[in-house]
Write a protein that holds these residues in place. Sequence first.
Motif, short mmCIF file in Angstrom:
data_model
loop_
_atom_site.label_atom_id
_atom_site.label_comp_id
_atom_site.label_asym_id
_atom_site.label_seq_id
_atom_site.Cartn_x
_atom_site.Cartn_y
_atom_site.Cartn_z
N PHE A 167 -1.71 4.88 -7.20
CA PHE A 167 -2.76 4.29 -6.92
C PHE A 167 -3.22 4.05 -5.93
O PHE A 167 -2.62 4.64 -5.09
CB PHE A 167 -2.78 2.49 -7.15
N VAL B 100 -3.63 -6.23 -5.10
CA VAL B 100 -2.65 -5.35 -4.62
C VAL B 100 -0.85 -5.90 -5.26
O VAL B 100 -0.51 -5.90 -5.46
CB VAL B 100 -2.26 -5.40 -3.14
N LEU C 8 -6.50 2.15 -3.63
CA LEU C 8 -7.29 1.19 -3.56
C LEU C 8 -8.64 0.84 -2.52
O LEU C 8 -7.70 1.09 -1.38
CB LEU C 8 -6.83 -0.17 -3.96
N LEU D 202 -10.13 -8.05 -9.48
CA LEU D 202 -8.90 -7.51 -10.39
C LEU D 202 -8.25 -8.01 -10.19
O LEU D 202 -6.91 -7.86 -10.27
CB LEU D 202 -8.58 -6.10 -8.96
N LEU E 122 1.13 2.61 -3.60
CA LEU E 122 -0.25 2.35 -3.83
C LEU E 122 -1.08 2.41 -2.16
O LEU E 122 0.35 2.04 -1.18
CB LEU E 122 -0.44 0.36 -3.91
N LEU F 126 -10.30 0.39 -7.93
CA LEU F 126 -8.50 1.31 -8.04
C LEU F 126 -8.93 2.50 -8.99
O LEU F 126 -9.31 2.52 -9.60
CB LEU F 126 -7.95 -0.49 -8.33
#
Length: 104
Positions: free
Chosen positions: A6, A21, A8, A76, A38, A61
């Motif tokens: 991912f 997160v 973000l 989110l 991430l 995201l």
Amino acid sequence: MSDVEFVLYVAGPNPQVEAAVEQLRQECAGRLALSCRLTVVDVQAQPTAAAAAQVFVTPTLVQQQPAPERRVVGDLRDPQRMMAALGLAAPTPAPLTRHRQGQS
């Protein structure tokens, strides 16, 4: 190598984004049993990275792996809804079925 990757994109530090997160990491490791990578990009500090990724709204995201790329834009806070939007929802257990005695 991660099962899921991912990126973000955020606009500066934000407690709500930090909570999202953490929830995302917990969802990956917990119910989905996936390894998760991430990367967080602050678009205020790195505007060219956001422009190159065609990110115009934060938070965004981006699921880069597995393909196809998918995006969640905006709220989110609900990790299950977010994972479902990304196509990563945990498998639903099969419904229980009852068999009557003498039937197969």
